[in-house]
Design a protein around this motif. Structure first.
Motif, PDB file in Angstrom:
ATOM      1  N   ASN A 159      76.389 -15.250  32.521  1.00 34.36           N
ATOM      2  CA  ASN A 159      77.426 -15.218  31.975  1.00 34.36           C
ATOM      3  C   ASN A 159      77.211 -14.465  30.421  1.00 34.36           C
ATOM      4  OD1 ASN A 159      80.043 -15.880  30.305  1.00 34.36           O
ATOM      5  ND2 ASN A 159      80.532 -16.962  32.000  1.00 34.36           N
ATOM      6  N   THR A 160      77.948 -13.611  30.172  1.00 31.52           N
ATOM      7  CA  THR A 160      77.863 -12.812  28.548  1.00 31.52           C
ATOM      8  C   THR A 160      78.456 -13.852  27.528  1.00 31.52           C
ATOM      9  OG1 THR A 160      79.558 -11.236  28.923  1.00 31.52           O
ATOM     10  CG2 THR A 160      77.061 -10.724  29.582  1.00 31.52           C
ATOM     11  N   GLY A 161      79.371 -14.852  28.096  1.00 31.12           N
ATOM     12  CA  GLY A 161      80.202 -15.360  26.952  1.00 31.12           C
ATOM     13  C   GLY A 161      79.571 -16.796  26.575  1.00 31.12           C
ATOM     14  N   PRO A 208      74.264 -13.129  25.147  1.00 24.69           N
ATOM     15  CA  PRO A 208      73.430 -11.869  25.241  1.00 24.69           C
ATOM     16  C   PRO A 208      74.156 -10.920  26.235  1.00 24.69           C
ATOM     17  CG  PRO A 208      72.749 -13.642  26.850  1.00 24.69           C
ATOM     18  CD  PRO A 208      73.884 -14.135  26.029  1.00 24.69           C
ATOM     19  N   ASP A 209      73.719  -9.480  26.320  1.00 25.57           N
ATOM     20  CA  ASP A 209      74.416  -8.583  27.053  1.00 25.57           C
ATOM     21  C   ASP A 209      73.870  -8.854  28.498  1.00 25.57           C
ATOM     22  OD1 ASP A 209      71.730  -7.603  27.927  1.00 25.57           O
ATOM     23  OD2 ASP A 209      71.704  -6.245  26.232  1.00 25.57           O
ATOM     24  N   LEU A 210      74.653  -8.301  29.343  1.00 25.71           N
ATOM     25  CA  LEU A 210      74.591  -8.667  30.660  1.00 25.71           C
ATOM     26  C   LEU A 210      73.139  -8.728  31.422  1.00 25.71           C
ATOM     27  CD1 LEU A 210      75.927  -9.499  33.395  1.00 25.71           C
ATOM     28  CD2 LEU A 210      76.675  -7.212  33.662  1.00 25.71           C
ATOM     29  N   GLU A 211      72.439  -7.754  30.934  1.00 27.13           N
ATOM     30  CA  GLU A 211      71.211  -7.242  31.481  1.00 27.13           C
ATOM     31  C   GLU A 211      69.973  -8.411  31.110  1.00 27.13           C
ATOM     32  OE1 GLU A 211      68.411  -5.475  33.871  1.00 27.13           O
ATOM     33  OE2 GLU A 211      70.448  -4.776  33.568  1.00 27.13           O
ATOM     34  N   LEU A 212      70.306  -8.792  29.911  1.00 21.77           N
ATOM     35  CA  LEU A 212      69.476  -9.798  29.129  1.00 21.77           C
ATOM     36  C   LEU A 212      69.794 -11.280  29.872  1.00 21.77           C
ATOM     37  CD1 LEU A 212      67.240 -10.422  27.307  1.00 21.77           C
ATOM     38  CD2 LEU A 212      68.929 -10.834  25.531  1.00 21.77           C
ATOM     39  N   GLU A 244      64.060 -20.456  33.138  1.00 19.42           N
ATOM     40  CA  GLU A 244      63.744 -21.210  31.991  1.00 19.42           C
ATOM     41  C   GLU A 244      64.811 -21.116  31.042  1.00 19.42           C
ATOM     42  OE1 GLU A 244      59.940 -19.620  30.349  1.00 19.42           O
ATOM     43  OE2 GLU A 244      58.832 -19.887  32.148  1.00 19.42           O
ATOM     44  N   PHE A 245      65.903 -20.821  31.213  1.00 18.24           N
ATOM     45  CA  PHE A 245      67.093 -20.941  30.536  1.00 18.24           C
ATOM     46  C   PHE A 245      68.273 -21.868  31.063  1.00 18.24           C
ATOM     47  CE2 PHE A 245      64.787 -17.210  29.060  1.00 18.24           C
ATOM     48  CZ  PHE A 245      64.910 -17.141  27.962  1.00 18.24           C
ATOM     49  N   LEU A 246      68.863 -22.359  30.068  1.00 20.40           N
ATOM     50  CA  LEU A 246      70.112 -23.214  30.574  1.00 20.40           C
ATOM     51  C   LEU A 246      71.462 -22.755  29.529  1.00 20.40           C
ATOM     52  CD1 LEU A 246      68.529 -26.561  30.274  1.00 20.40           C
ATOM     53  CD2 LEU A 246      69.292 -25.612  32.367  1.00 20.40           C
ATOM     54  N   TRP A 247      72.608 -22.748  30.002  1.00 20.63           N
ATOM     55  CA  TRP A 247      73.644 -22.453  29.121  1.00 20.63           C
ATOM     56  C   TRP A 247      73.662 -23.706  28.182  1.00 20.63           C
ATOM     57  CZ3 TRP A 247      77.386 -22.013  33.917  1.00 20.63           C
ATOM     58  CH2 TRP A 247      77.247 -20.448  34.278  1.00 20.63           C
ATOM     59  N   ASN A 248      74.045 -23.188  26.866  1.00 28.22           N
ATOM     60  CA  ASN A 248      74.236 -24.237  25.782  1.00 28.22           C
ATOM     61  C   ASN A 248      75.541 -24.830  25.962  1.00 28.22           C
ATOM     62  OD1 ASN A 248      74.354 -25.520  23.364  1.00 28.22           O
ATOM     63  ND2 ASN A 248      73.723 -23.625  22.086  1.00 28.22           N
ATOM     64  N   GLY A 249      75.510 -25.966  26.091  1.00 29.84           N
ATOM     65  CA  GLY A 249      76.927 -26.868  26.401  1.00 29.84           C
ATOM     66  C   GLY A 249      77.825 -27.264  25.218  1.00 29.84           C
ATOM     67  N   TYR A 302      95.997  -8.337  31.814  1.00 30.80           N
ATOM     68  CA  TYR A 302      94.898  -7.806  31.227  1.00 30.80           C
ATOM     69  C   TYR A 302      93.573  -8.072  32.269  1.00 30.80           C
ATOM     70  CZ  TYR A 302      92.667  -6.650  26.828  1.00 30.80           C
ATOM     71  OH  TYR A 302      92.055  -5.891  25.650  1.00 30.80           O
ATOM     72  N   PRO A 303      92.658  -6.926  32.486  1.00 36.23           N
ATOM     73  CA  PRO A 303      91.562  -7.163  33.459  1.00 36.23           C
ATOM     74  C   PRO A 303      90.916  -8.147  33.235  1.00 36.23           C
ATOM     75  CG  PRO A 303      91.859  -4.772  32.310  1.00 36.23           C
ATOM     76  CD  PRO A 303      92.503  -5.710  31.452  1.00 36.23           C
ATOM     77  N   LYS A 304      90.593  -8.965  34.095  1.00 40.24           N
ATOM     78  CA  LYS A 304      89.589  -9.941  33.952  1.00 40.24           C
ATOM     79  C   LYS A 304      88.180  -9.716  33.654  1.00 40.24           C
ATOM     80  CE  LYS A 304      89.229 -12.793  37.608  1.00 40.24           C
ATOM     81  NZ  LYS A 304      89.187 -13.245  38.811  1.00 40.24           N
ATOM     82  N   ASN A 305      87.647  -8.740  33.883  1.00 36.47           N
ATOM     83  CA  ASN A 305      86.242  -8.481  33.271  1.00 36.47           C
ATOM     84  C   ASN A 305      86.350  -7.988  31.978  1.00 36.47           C
ATOM     85  OD1 ASN A 305      87.367  -5.743  33.656  1.00 36.47           O
ATOM     86  ND2 ASN A 305      85.879  -5.045  35.081  1.00 36.47           N
ATOM     87  N   GLU A 306      87.329  -7.623  31.454  1.00 35.92           N
ATOM     88  CA  GLU A 306      87.489  -7.565  29.989  1.00 35.92           C
ATOM     89  C   GLU A 306      88.138  -8.471  29.202  1.00 35.92           C
ATOM     90  OE1 GLU A 306      89.253  -3.756  29.277  1.00 35.92           O
ATOM     91  OE2 GLU A 306      88.535  -2.864  31.252  1.00 35.92           O
ATOM     92  N   GLU A 307      88.163  -9.668  29.564  1.00 34.04           N
ATOM     93  CA  GLU A 307      88.711 -10.905  29.188  1.00 34.04           C
ATOM     94  C   GLU A 307      88.343 -11.439  27.537  1.00 34.04           C
ATOM     95  OE1 GLU A 307      88.649 -14.613  30.817  1.00 34.04           O
ATOM     96  OE2 GLU A 307      86.296 -14.673  30.734  1.00 34.04           O
ATOM     97  N   GLN A 308      87.043 -10.859  27.382  1.00 39.74           N
ATOM     98  CA  GLN A 308      86.268 -11.349  26.061  1.00 39.74           C
ATOM     99  C   GLN A 308      87.262 -10.563  24.875  1.00 39.74           C
ATOM    100  OE1 GLN A 308      84.234 -13.585  25.446  1.00 39.74           O
ATOM    101  NE2 GLN A 308      83.948 -14.021  27.326  1.00 39.74           N
ATOM    102  N   GLU A 309      87.716  -9.400  25.322  1.00 41.04           N
ATOM    103  CA  GLU A 309      88.620  -8.600  24.264  1.00 41.04           C
ATOM    104  C   GLU A 309      90.023  -9.499  23.802  1.00 41.04           C
ATOM    105  OE1 GLU A 309      89.380  -4.962  26.064  1.00 41.04           O
ATOM    106  OE2 GLU A 309      87.363  -4.266  26.210  1.00 41.04           O
ATOM    107  N   ILE A 310      90.283 -10.132  24.506  1.00 42.68           N
ATOM    108  CA  ILE A 310      91.707 -10.986  24.203  1.00 42.68           C
ATOM    109  C   ILE A 310      91.472 -11.654  22.886  1.00 42.68           C
ATOM    110  CG2 ILE A 310      93.325 -12.796  24.755  1.00 42.68           C
ATOM    111  CD1 ILE A 310      92.339 -12.364  27.823  1.00 42.68           C
TER     112      ILE A 310
END
Length: 364
Positions: free
Chosen positions: A158-160, A184-188, A197-202, A340-348
């Motif tokens: 998840n990039t968000g 991070p971007d999607l690739e990262l 070795e990574f967790l989401w920051n809650g 709105y497209p779901k895959n562009e929701e960060q633009e909202i």
């Protein structure tokens, strides 16, 4: 038999945001923490309060919010003492917010341990949540100079979300933090998830207030000095006036960036509960029941024809008919319709900024 609550345990629920990524439901006048997003008959703020009240003394629960929302907090949490609602005169992100509650608490209870948590998380396994928080409090009680943050095991890249890299250690339940990475971007993000070795920051932090204040003094001395000069005003009738003077001088800065990324003794506790930050329409889609076409219908009546993977909400009793739409967010309110497209929701969030720039603030 109910467990005896520890009077040194406190929580600050951060509830001052405007939830712009949940537009057009979330508005400046009534943002998402005051909405019944989960359709349970309770607002996110009420659900969060009740979750903590099971193991934190209710008189030790504080809400830090915008001063514009103090009346709303009173309405949603009428049982809360008015002194436990901290109204911020400006939105300055989480660093000033945590400095404020830390100074206030330290003056009242020098041995206070504090959990700082957002008001908008969805956590269904509440017993596991309680165990995780108490584990973190026990850890910081023994290691007084430490900070603990709660990490969430990623289910997908998840990039968000922010990510926490930890140092793996056998037979340990809490791990030393190595790095923080914000969105991070999607690739990262893919690399992070694959590494294990990574967790989401809650976004949940636990520490003694005296340790928090020491960290502010060392890493954000300007912020520390602003509050320290006025510390005799806290918990008196002079507090509100002091805060009005302090906040305009504070930087707009997150606690993650200003403190957590700089202190040495930071540990992460992997959560044993399912978690969703409910930050976006997609996150709400993920936790809701889907129909046969994988649509989430948040209102009725809704008729879908060859439409899949959408999240749809309209005003009560308004018929919505959708054909041929796939992977979209469709939200209808009395004065706004968003498709709105779901895959562009960060633009909202950017969309709301554009409305402001175009002086269309009546829709915000």
């Amino acid at each position: 038999m109910a467990q005896l609550k520890n009077n040194n345990h406190h929580v600050a629920i951060m509830a001052g945001g405007i939830g712009s990524r949940f537009w057009p439901k979330s508005r400046i006048a009534k943002p998402k923490q005051f909405l019944d997003i989960t359709q349970t008959g309770k607002s996110l703020l009420q659900i969060t309060y009740e979750r903590f009240a099971k193991f934190i003394p209710e008189e030790n629960i504080y809400i830090v919010t915008s001063k514009d929302y103090v009346a709303l907090v009173n309405e949603h949490l009428s049982q809360l003492p008015k002194d436990n609602i901290l109204g911020e005169p400006a939105r300055k992100n989480t660093a000033p917010c945590i400095a404020y509650i830390s100074f206030k608490l330290q003056q009242k209870k020098p041995q206070a341990q504090l959990i700082c948590a957002p008001a908008d998380h969805l956590i269904l396994q509440e017993e596991e949540f309680e165990k995780t928080c108490l584990h973190a409090l026990q850890f910081t009680a023994k290691a007084e100079n430490s900070f603990v943050t709660i990490g969430i095991k990623p289910t997908h890249p998840n990039t968000g979300f922010g990510y926490i890299q930890f140092v793996p250690q056998q037979n340990e339940t809490i791990f030393k933090v190595k790095t923080f990475t914000e969105k991070p971007d999607l690739e990262l993000a893919k690399n992070f998830v694959e590494s294990g070795e990574f967790l989401w920051n809650g976004g949940i932090f636990i520490a003694y207030t005296h340790n928090l204040l020491s960290a502010f003094e060392k890493h954000l001395p300007d912020v520390y000095e602003l509050f320290q000069k006025n510390e005799t005003c806290f918990n008196t009738q002079l507090e509100a006036n002091a805060i009005e003077k302090i906040y305009p001088q504070c930087p707009n800065l997150s606690f993650d960036y200003g403190i957590m990324e700089k202190v040495k003794d930071v540990f992460v506790l992997p959560a044993s509960f399912d978690w969703n930050d409910l930050g976006t329409w997609n996150s709400l889609y993920e936790v809701n029941t889907k129909d046969e076409q994988q649509n989430v219908c948040l209102s009725q009546p809704i008729m879908t024809i060859d439409a899949r993977n959408n999240i749809i909400s309209a005003e009560k009793e308004k018929l919505v008919v959708i054909k041929g739409l796939e992977n979209f967010i469709v939200i209808d309110t009395p004065d706004a319709l968003m498709i709105y497209p779901k895959n562009e929701e960060q633009e909202i969030k950017t969309l709301t900024e554009e409305l402001k720039a175009k002086k269309m603030t009546k829709y915000l």
